[in-house]
Design a protein around this motif. Sequence first.
Motif, mmCIF file in Angstrom:
data_model
loop_
_atom_site.group_PDB
_atom_site.id
_atom_site.type_symbol
_atom_site.label_atom_id
_atom_site.label_comp_id
_atom_site.label_asym_id
_atom_site.label_seq_id
_atom_site.Cartn_x
_atom_site.Cartn_y
_atom_site.Cartn_z
ATOM 1 N N GLN A 73 0.831 -1.207 0.000
ATOM 2 C CA GLN A 73 0.000 0.000 0.000
ATOM 3 C C GLN A 73 0.865 1.256 0.000
ATOM 4 O O GLN A 73 0.543 2.256 -0.654
ATOM 5 C CB GLN A 73 -0.911 0.003 1.229
ATOM 6 N N LEU A 74 1.979 1.165 0.717
ATOM 7 C CA LEU A 74 2.872 2.321 0.793
ATOM 8 C C LEU A 74 3.704 2.502 -0.467
ATOM 9 O O LEU A 74 3.976 3.629 -0.886
ATOM 10 C CB LEU A 74 3.815 2.164 1.997
ATOM 11 N N LEU A 75 4.105 1.373 -1.067
ATOM 12 C CA LEU A 75 5.099 1.422 -2.137
ATOM 13 C C LEU A 75 4.514 1.157 -3.515
ATOM 14 O O LEU A 75 5.173 0.597 -4.381
ATOM 15 C CB LEU A 75 6.216 0.416 -1.840
ATOM 16 N N ARG A 79 4.571 7.208 -5.973
ATOM 17 C CA ARG A 79 4.767 7.995 -4.762
ATOM 18 C C ARG A 79 6.257 8.250 -4.531
ATOM 19 O O ARG A 79 7.076 7.324 -4.573
ATOM 20 C CB ARG A 79 4.192 7.260 -3.552
ATOM 21 N N PRO A 80 6.648 9.485 -4.267
ATOM 22 C CA PRO A 80 8.061 9.779 -4.043
ATOM 23 C C PRO A 80 8.547 9.229 -2.709
ATOM 24 O O PRO A 80 7.781 9.064 -1.766
ATOM 25 C CB PRO A 80 8.100 11.309 -4.049
ATOM 26 N N VAL A 81 9.829 8.956 -2.657
ATOM 27 C CA VAL A 81 10.440 8.485 -1.408
ATOM 28 C C VAL A 81 10.804 9.713 -0.583
ATOM 29 O O VAL A 81 11.788 10.400 -0.856
ATOM 30 C CB VAL A 81 11.683 7.632 -1.685
ATOM 31 N N ASP A 82 9.993 9.984 0.420
ATOM 32 C CA ASP A 82 10.191 11.170 1.247
ATOM 33 C C ASP A 82 10.125 10.782 2.727
ATOM 34 O O ASP A 82 9.827 9.631 3.070
ATOM 35 C CB ASP A 82 9.146 12.238 0.916
ATOM 36 N N PRO A 83 10.417 11.697 3.646
ATOM 37 C CA PRO A 83 10.394 11.377 5.084
ATOM 38 C C PRO A 83 9.064 10.805 5.561
ATOM 39 O O PRO A 83 9.038 9.928 6.430
ATOM 40 C CB PRO A 83 10.695 12.732 5.744
ATOM 41 N N GLU A 84 7.964 11.272 5.009
ATOM 42 C CA GLU A 84 6.663 10.763 5.429
ATOM 43 C C GLU A 84 6.511 9.287 5.064
ATOM 44 O O GLU A 84 6.019 8.475 5.873
ATOM 45 C CB GLU A 84 5.545 11.570 4.768
ATOM 46 N N LEU A 85 6.949 8.912 3.870
ATOM 47 C CA LEU A 85 6.874 7.514 3.443
ATOM 48 C C LEU A 85 7.749 6.633 4.342
ATOM 49 O O LEU A 85 7.330 5.538 4.754
ATOM 50 C CB LEU A 85 7.324 7.387 1.985
ATOM 51 N N LEU A 86 8.944 7.093 4.652
ATOM 52 C CA LEU A 86 9.835 6.319 5.504
ATOM 53 C C LEU A 86 9.268 6.155 6.911
ATOM 54 O O LEU A 86 9.420 5.101 7.530
ATOM 55 C CB LEU A 86 11.213 6.979 5.564
ATOM 56 N N HIS A 87 8.597 7.179 7.407
ATOM 57 C CA HIS A 87 7.964 7.093 8.727
ATOM 58 C C HIS A 87 6.851 6.046 8.738
ATOM 59 O O HIS A 87 6.720 5.252 9.682
ATOM 60 C CB HIS A 87 7.420 8.455 9.138
ATOM 61 N N GLU A 88 6.055 6.014 7.690
ATOM 62 C CA GLU A 88 4.969 5.039 7.584
ATOM 63 C C GLU A 88 5.539 3.620 7.435
ATOM 64 O O GLU A 88 4.988 2.655 7.978
ATOM 65 C CB GLU A 88 4.069 5.382 6.400
ATOM 66 N N LYS A 118 20.066 7.420 -4.239
ATOM 67 C CA LYS A 118 20.135 6.094 -4.847
ATOM 68 C C LYS A 118 18.770 5.416 -4.903
ATOM 69 O O LYS A 118 18.625 4.384 -5.558
ATOM 70 C CB LYS A 118 21.120 5.212 -4.071
ATOM 71 N N LEU A 119 17.803 5.959 -4.191
ATOM 72 C CA LEU A 119 16.445 5.413 -4.203
ATOM 73 C C LEU A 119 15.506 6.483 -4.735
ATOM 74 O O LEU A 119 15.149 7.424 -4.024
ATOM 75 C CB LEU A 119 16.016 4.984 -2.785
ATOM 76 N N SER A 120 15.110 6.306 -5.968
ATOM 77 C CA SER A 120 14.319 7.352 -6.611
ATOM 78 C C SER A 120 12.825 7.097 -6.555
ATOM 79 O O SER A 120 12.024 8.031 -6.670
ATOM 80 C CB SER A 120 14.740 7.500 -8.079
ATOM 81 N N ASP A 121 12.431 5.835 -6.379
ATOM 82 C CA ASP A 121 11.003 5.543 -6.359
ATOM 83 C C ASP A 121 10.715 4.393 -5.401
ATOM 84 O O ASP A 121 11.618 3.817 -4.790
ATOM 85 C CB ASP A 121 10.483 5.222 -7.765
ATOM 86 N N ALA A 122 9.422 4.063 -5.285
ATOM 87 C CA ALA A 122 8.988 3.051 -4.325
ATOM 88 C C ALA A 122 9.541 1.671 -4.663
ATOM 89 O O ALA A 122 9.835 0.876 -3.758
ATOM 90 C CB ALA A 122 7.456 3.012 -4.286
ATOM 91 N N LYS A 123 9.697 1.381 -5.946
ATOM 92 C CA LYS A 123 10.226 0.078 -6.347
ATOM 93 C C LYS A 123 11.655 -0.097 -5.852
ATOM 94 O O LYS A 123 12.036 -1.167 -5.346
ATOM 95 C CB LYS A 123 10.166 -0.068 -7.869
ATOM 96 N N ASP A 124 12.464 0.952 -5.990
ATOM 97 C CA ASP A 124 13.839 0.907 -5.497
ATOM 98 C C ASP A 124 13.864 0.733 -3.976
ATOM 99 O O ASP A 124 14.706 0.011 -3.430
ATOM 100 C CB ASP A 124 14.582 2.186 -5.871
ATOM 101 N N LEU A 125 12.939 1.408 -3.311
ATOM 102 C CA LEU A 125 12.880 1.332 -1.854
ATOM 103 C C LEU A 125 12.545 -0.085 -1.395
ATOM 104 O O LEU A 125 13.149 -0.606 -0.447
ATOM 105 C CB LEU A 125 11.834 2.313 -1.320
ATOM 106 N N LYS A 126 11.605 -0.738 -2.062
ATOM 107 C CA LYS A 126 11.242 -2.102 -1.703
ATOM 108 C C LYS A 126 12.412 -3.049 -1.908
ATOM 109 O O LYS A 126 12.684 -3.905 -1.062
ATOM 110 C CB LYS A 126 10.040 -2.562 -2.533
ATOM 111 N N ARG A 127 13.109 -2.881 -3.021
ATOM 112 C CA ARG A 127 14.255 -3.753 -3.290
ATOM 113 C C ARG A 127 15.332 -3.573 -2.212
ATOM 114 O O ARG A 127 15.897 -4.552 -1.709
ATOM 115 C CB ARG A 127 14.840 -3.440 -4.665
#
Length: 353
Positions: A73-75, A79-88, A118-127
């Motif tokens: 749901q988050l990723l 959606r941009p990778v920002d502090p709010e996303l990381l907090h959630e 190095k993490l530009s989007d939600a897909k990169d963040l999940k990986r």
Amino acid sequence: MPLGLCACCRRNAVVFPLEPFVTIVDSAFDDGPNERPLIKMITLFGKPEPTLLERLKGSVSKTRTELSAKVEQLLTGDRPVDPELLHELESALLSADIGVRTTKEVLAALREQVNQHKLSDAKDLKRELKIQIGRILTARAPTSDSNSAASPRVLFVVGVNGTGKTTTIGKLANRLKKDGATVVLCAADTFRAAAIEQLEVWGRRAGVEVIKQKSGADPSAVIFDALSAARGRSADAVIVDTAGRLHTKSNLMAELEKMKRTAAKLVPGAPHDVLLVLDATTGQNGLNQAREFWSHAGVTGIVLTKLDGTAKGGIVVAISRELNLPIRFVGTGEQIDDLVPFDAQTYVNSLFD
């Protein structure tokens, strides 16, 4: 090497470090084309046996539903990778019982990647999230290879009552025997009513010998008998069932130390492994148990049971991070074959894919 705990089954060269003995996917924690396909073992009758990934997915289904649903749901989307996303994301990891310390470590690594663009989007963040959790799970405590050729290999199984300790012993014996090892079970839980009878039931199922004394006997005396018998029979392995004890009971912990000393007098370096059986449904309390057993009993690895009964299976990650102890096996059911070697990569994939 045959699938099992033993490095080989030749006499005088049997070593079973209890390391996971199947590598299924490539080292990268991604969904790319380099991932090797899982190979199913086809039986003569009926459906193919489930793969390790399928069995682990079944065991972590509740955690997967809870954690994966939140992460997906988050990723999703752009959606941009920002502090709010990381907090959630931090809240989602904490809800799966990954632990405060472990979660903060993972988030710190992710934030560093974000700051370095190095993490530009939600897909990169999940990986990257999968990579970070995988690294924690592949950590290994330092081990000694002294007396690695000692025979028989002696394995103590410890834990509190109700975790599935005796059941796990039967499953371990079954795996070893299938690999060609000669196994002896030691009924050193002389305290709990019916513990000896329960171990005998599992011994018959696995087709291995059980050495016992009467209920209430000195556990160290039972160990002496079992190791003496195992040496006389040139057995490869002895698995010792110990009394279920609370980690807070100092007298029982002292008894365990006496049992270990008795084993060491008969077999150099014994016990060569001490497995702690933990009930995954206990969550953070299980981590507290692991800390105490690690400090008092010299635990070398964890067997996690009842993982299918909790939505907080992230405790696997917390234990690996906090104690640097490897998860050796995961119980996946009540049948004698329902014990699979833990594989970090497969576990991470079963949570998120």
